[in-house]
Each structure stands twice: as C-alpha cells, then as structure tokens.
Design an enzyme around this catalytic site. Structure first.
Site, short mmCIF file in Angstrom:
data_model
loop_
_atom_site.label_atom_id
_atom_site.label_comp_id
_atom_site.label_asym_id
_atom_site.label_seq_id
_atom_site.Cartn_x
_atom_site.Cartn_y
_atom_site.Cartn_z
N HIS A 184 17.41 26.92 -35.43
CA HIS A 184 17.48 25.56 -35.35
C HIS A 184 16.18 24.93 -35.94
CE1 HIS A 184 16.36 23.55 -31.22
NE2 HIS A 184 15.61 24.33 -31.61
N HIS A 209 16.84 30.23 -30.68
CA HIS A 209 16.96 30.50 -28.96
C HIS A 209 18.35 31.21 -28.85
CE1 HIS A 209 14.01 27.67 -28.28
NE2 HIS A 209 14.38 26.67 -29.08
N ASP A 213 27.22 30.62 -32.84
CA ASP A 213 26.63 31.96 -32.66
C ASP A 213 26.24 32.54 -33.75
OD1 ASP A 213 25.66 34.15 -31.04
OD2 ASP A 213 27.54 35.09 -31.50
N HIS A 214 24.95 32.93 -34.05
CA HIS A 214 24.44 33.41 -35.42
C HIS A 214 24.57 32.56 -36.40
CE1 HIS A 214 24.27 37.05 -32.59
NE2 HIS A 214 23.49 37.60 -33.75
N HIS A 253 13.31 28.15 -36.03
CA HIS A 253 13.00 28.80 -35.14
C HIS A 253 14.28 29.27 -34.27
CE1 HIS A 253 12.40 25.19 -33.01
NE2 HIS A 253 12.77 25.58 -32.03
#
Lengths: 159, 159, 159, 159, 159, 159
Positions: free
Chosen positions: C34, C61, C99-100, C59
């Site tokens: 994000h 998380h 996710d991903h 970047h």
C-alpha cells in the site's frame, strides 16, 4: 538503605499516592486435553456440529489465561493487589485443577459443561470471583485456546 | 506517479472518507531499574509487603508501553493522528526520561511515587495527556512490566 | 464412545449451560502492498503529510486482523459462533481480497479509500458486519499494521 | 488404564525407541538490575564506552534464558532429560541467584564480571555445566537481554 | 507489466543469481492430546517417571513445528524450494495426521512410540525426509511442545 | 559512584574477563513492497512459478532481520561488539535502504536480484560483511518474511 534516601533533606520523606481506577492483569497457563461433545446428543450430531473437535480420542491445547482486576491502588502500597497473590489464587482456582488434566472428565467445576472457550471463561470467572476482595473487583477473564482464538467474559452484568 | 491514477478516467479523483470513532495504539519500550519501597515505612514493613521486589540493590524490567488514542480519522489524511508524531510524544514524555534510568531516583515526574505498575500508568497518563490535541483524545495507557503482568489506566473519568 | 460416559449412572446425561455475554476473537493475517496517498492533493502535500509512507513505489506489511464477536453462547453447543465459520467469513470478506494485493489499486471495497490503518478497520467492519448473524454481534475489528502499531473500531455506535 | 492398551492383542506391548542425537531446550526468566561498568577504569572512560548503559543509578531487564542439551533419548523413557529437572537446575544455578537481584553487586558467581550479555552467557554456562550428567551434555546457553538483543555460548570448545 | 521493466533500456533484462548455501524454514502447527506412558512398565513406574504427564485421562498441547531445509537457491527462481510446497508436504506428512488427534492412539507413524518431544522430532523427520528432493536437503526439525520447551533433530548423521 | 565500589577493600578493583567464543545477535525491522518476478521469463512462466507472489501490483511484508556475530568478548569491555554500533551498521547497510521501499525497483544493492527470502539473506550478508571488523566476524544473517517463514545464510564457506 537505598541511596535515594541518603540524599534527601532532613524533612520527613513522603509518598505521592496516585489516584484513579486502574486495571491490572496477570497471565498464567495450563496444558489440557478436551473434546467438544454434548452427551445429550448423538455422535452424528456431535460430528456434524464440532467436526474434528469432537474426536472421542481427545485433543488438547496450551491454554493461556489472563485475569484482570479493576479498582484504585492503595495509597500506602501502590498496589491494587499483589500480583503474586493473584497468581496464587489463579493457581488454586483454575491452573492446579486443569493443568495436565482432561477438561471433560477430571475437573470438578467443569462437570457437565461443554468445554468450549466460551463456557470455560464463564466457569473460570465463577471460580475466581469469590476470591477477589475489595477494593479490587474482577473485571475480565480472557482465555486463549490458541494464539489465534480466544474468549473473554466481563461478568454477569456485562452486556 | 502511481499506476492507479493513470488508469482513472478524466473525472477528478476523489477520496471516500471513513467516518467513525476509532482507537489507534502505538507501542514503545524502555529498560529501567526500580524497587517497590515506601520510605515512610520501616524496612521490615517494606519486606513484609513487597518481598524481593523491595530489594535495596534494585532489580529491573524491559517495560513495554502501549498508548491508545480515540477519535474520528481526518477525512483528508485518513489519520486520527500520525503515529510517528505519537511516537515522538511518547519518547519525549516517558521513554527518554525513563530508559536506562532508575525509576525511584532519577525520573522527575515520578519523584515520591512508589513505582508499582499501577502508579506508573497513572503518572504516565498525566505526562502524555496534555500533549494530545483534539480531535484525538487519550484513551488508554497500558504498561507491561513483564509479558505476564501489566496495568492499564483509562483516565480520571474511568470507573 | 468416550470414557466419561461409561462411568455415568443410568440417569440421562445432562449439560450445564453457561449463561452470560462473552466475547470471542479470531485472528487471521494477510500480506499487502500500500501507500498513503490522497489523489486530490499534490505530490508535495502528500510527501509533507505522509513522508516515506507515500512512496510511489509502494511499501507493504504483514497485516494481522483480529475480529471479535459478542453475545451469549448457545446452551446446546457452548458456542457463540463456530470460530471455523468466522475464519471462513473473514477470509471471504477481507483476507482473500487483500492478501498479496495492492490495497490502493486492487481491492474493490477499498476503492477511493486512503489505506491508513484507521480507514482499513472501518472499511473491514463494513464488509464483515452483514455476515454476522444473531445472537452474535460484531464487537470489534482490530488491525495490526506492525506489531507496534494497530487500530480498532467498535462500530458506528461507538463513542 | 488407557484405552489404547485395551484394544491391543494378547502379545506383550512394546515400545519403539527412537535413536538419534537430539537437542532439547528449556526457557526460564528472571528480572534484574545491572550496569556496564569496569571499575579499573575512570568514570569518563566508562561513559565513553557504555553511554547510558553505565548509568550509576542502574537500569534493568527481563532476562530470558534458554538452555539446550544434546544427546540420545533414553529408549525406556523417551527423554534425553526430564525438562522439569532441567528447570530445577536452572533455577538453582541461575534464576534463584539473579532474579530481582543486582547483577553487579549481589550475585556471587558474577563477582568481578562486567555483566554484558556476552559475559553472562559464559558465566552461566560455567554454573550449569557441572550439573548436567551424561548422556545429556550442555550444548548452548542463550540469553535475551531484550527481545531484540541476545547472546549465545556453545562452551569452551566452540570456535 | 511492472513499472521497473518499462524503465529499463532496450538491452535484455537479466537476473543476478545469488550463490551460496542457505537455510529456509517453514512453521506449521497442530493441537493434539498425548500422555507419556511406557506400556511395558507398571503404572507406578510411569507415575514415578512422568508425574502428571502420564495422567491416563490425557493432556494436550498446541504444538508448533518448524522445519528447515538447506541448499543453494535455484538461479532462475531464487527459491531453494517453494515454501508453499513445503507447507503442503508438512501438512500431508505430519499436521493432517496429528492435528486434533491423540498422539498415543491415533497416529500410525507414532504407533509404539512414547510421544516425548524428543521422540516426536525424530519420528517426524523420518516422515518428512523422503519427501524432500535435491538440491534441498532436510536440515532440522524443531518442535515446540510449549513456548518454553522444545526439541530439535538434525538427522541420523548429527552428533 | 556505585555502591559496590564503596564496599570493596583498599586493594585495587579487578575484573574477571570471561574467555570463549560467543555469538551475539541484534534484531532490526523494515517494511517493504516486493514481488517475485524473473524479467527474463514470460508472465505466464512467472505466474505458474510464483502464483500470487508475482502479482504485478506488488504485495509487502514486515521484514525482521536478525544478524549474528561471533568471536571472543574484549576482556576490558566485556563486549564482542557494541550492539548499538551493530544496529547503526544494519540501518546504514540494509534498513535505511529497504524500509518503506520497493525491493525490486528501488534498492541499489538488489538491482537484478529476484527478492526471494533466500536471495535477500545472501545479498544482505554481502552488504553487512565488509563493515564487521575483527575480532568479531559475521556469523549468520536471518530474515523473517513472516513470523512463519524465514531464511538464514552463514556465508560463502557454509555447506
């Protein structure tokens, strides 16, 4: 005698009490076997409802219990309650009776109770609450069945 | 320029603010020495009350401080408060004054306060609260003395 | 058949329901890219506001999502809700879509939303809430952006 | 008697020993005060070398000690060593002498030793090693000063 | 297509393989019941040896299994082995057979094996090893019985 | 001056150096975007090989880097190396260049390297190693992509 007191002027030392309602929490743990099983229902019903969790050969968990008390710290000690004493109470009421035990078959205060995490926090509250004395009051019982699943109970007045 | 904006039609881009009261938390840590000791009482009283925790040669902890703010996120930034700014405030008000320090002897805002976890959360709240500006309001200060023991304070209006 | 039942007397077995309002929580996780970026503002504004968090090359998380439900456990099952079913709902509503993925560009329910942790918990609540059926009610959505930063949302009625 | 044995045929039950060299580890913890300070050097030297870590008013840590043994499990018990017995040895040799103590001033086996994590793991090894009996041998002593800093020692023969 | 490749000059893109022997680890978990019990010995012997751990009504754990492979990453993929594939192998060989099961009674590859953590890592190695193909080789099987107790096995050639 | 020295006899104070080879470890972290992608191969090849991990819109992780040095502690300081200095080196060589960055596009020392965890530990070793001076030597670089997946590298001489 501690260094600090040697430096202080001749005036009597004093403590500044901190006023306010705080919550303190102690974590303990125990390792138990259990199964989810309602003996008033058929095996088929139990399997449809609980899947592998009703396996008649049992499974088990490293339970982590976190118990929180709320109240004002004592102005003389700075303690709401000695957490060592709380640890002793938690061992006497829950850990010593559940650790390395079968929660369905061996724990008196769980007799007849389906040992779901939901039921375990309520039943544990009922064991712990009578042992907590004012000004501390029992605020929350949290039980981790795994690091990813847990339940909490805030007592009969919670909504 | 990011890819997403290249794909958008000519119409002006827009953001959809998310409305509601949220809580944000930042964790920081510090390592300190302390002892539980009430200087208005005898050594014997202190030993009976606190046991090893009153050892005059001190002991210490890796403290973990979690501070929570509550309020509505700003519709333009999506932030209730920049957590980097909150981290700076927590360092200035608590961490820089307590880290690698003796909580009984060296921390101005703790002078005269018995450094129980209960007292530390109230005293820390009083340092942090004046630095939090609307729309954010200080909601909770939680301090772990160990991974198994912690205290929380929700401010003077909590009950 | 389990051992316990063999020992029981001929009388019909019984279960002791545990009454009270409990909270149950399930943790899931997803890994996403994000950036914090308000497309209605200049790059300079975004950089001044968000610093490195607005890096146009993104970047990411390892997000950890904890979702809590509240209500009374069913007297027959001991469950407020099967946590396996809650896990499935969380995967369908949030994990499988995030996710991903890139939270700014690829997630339909986040279109136009600045993906701050504050906004993400509100937007996730709105996806999850319609899937929770009485007697369980959605109580809290907590999202860890890192182990040191997290946000919580208790719904539109929280204050 | 366990269920499994009831199902077995009349033939004598048997155990299948597992052969091979394994490593077992037990974790314990203690909370202590210390400072890094070389008394043969000036205060200025110590401050230049150690910074805040030489604060004469002390600081402290929640130390986590992990001790590993290596050897073949006993074919009759399946144990290399009873981890409860290892825990007792670790308490007697390290925890009971360091917990809630000042590592510079109060621990006999640390007298004259600068309590860096490096030195502490070597000194702890020297206390623990004489208590470990064959076939188990002491393999590693690991000490966490914080969750982010730790030291390990594999004994005088390691290179 | 990714942004980076658009910026590159007309020359063919290239990858720089990283040469060297690395270790990769995947963590999985399962929840099981067990007891430490040697059926060739008397109940009295078992109680003297194992204490509460031989409770005939079982106890249980949240086991955490960490499996490490060693070898050189493939220059074309950068992978020693796809960790998703390793996860599948670990589920097929260990997790699916042990999760929510009784390790003494229900797991074929553990028949006749006293389920100490020492024995479990050797037995698990023997299930996993045949499934690992060069250039990856099985390096270590680590099993946590609790967060404070674990065992490791490096294979039949370890000393 | 510390209390301990006041108690010592007039004889010159002394330190007892601890001799032996120890390993010290420092943990740091950074949050980055990446994708697994081999630009010399087709999109189809990449999707077959990497699945969601090659998503052209990126995903990301909270990376945790643990770097271990080995050697004998200095007899005068008790340090193998000041862990604060190691932290600075890790920030300069890895964290400051990777944190809130895109590992495929923005990090000079990763140009042309497929950012698998295997490749990242080798590439990070090559950045860190020239900065470690005797008697300390770089022993291990461990990188967690998630709490469940990690890679380690012990240098070009490991086998």
């Amino acid at each position: 005698m501690p260094k600090a007191s040697r430096r202080r002027p001749a005036a009597a030392p004093a403590v500044r009490p901190q006023r306010g309602v705080v919550t303190i929490t102690r974590q303990v743990h125990f390792n138990s076997a259990h199964r989810l099983y309602n003996p008033t229902k058929s095996l088929r019903w139990n399997q449809a409802q609980y899947g592998l969790c009703t396996n008649p050969h049992w499974h088990g968990h490293n339970y982590v219990l976190e118990v929180s008390l709320r109240g004002e710290p004592d102005p003389v000690t700075g303690y709401l309650m000695d957490l060592g004493e709380l640890k002793r109470i938690l061992h006497e009421t829950v850990v010593d009776r559940c650790d390395h035990r079968n929660l369905n078959d061996e724990v008196d205060f769980l007799r007849g109770i389906i040992p779901s995490t939901e039921n375990l926090v309520i039943a544990s509250w009922n064991q712990i609450a009578p042992r907590i004395r004012p000004p501390a009051r029992l605020h929350c019982v949290r039980l981790y069945e795994t690091p990813r699943n847990f339940a909490e109970y805030h007592g009969p007045d919670a909504s």
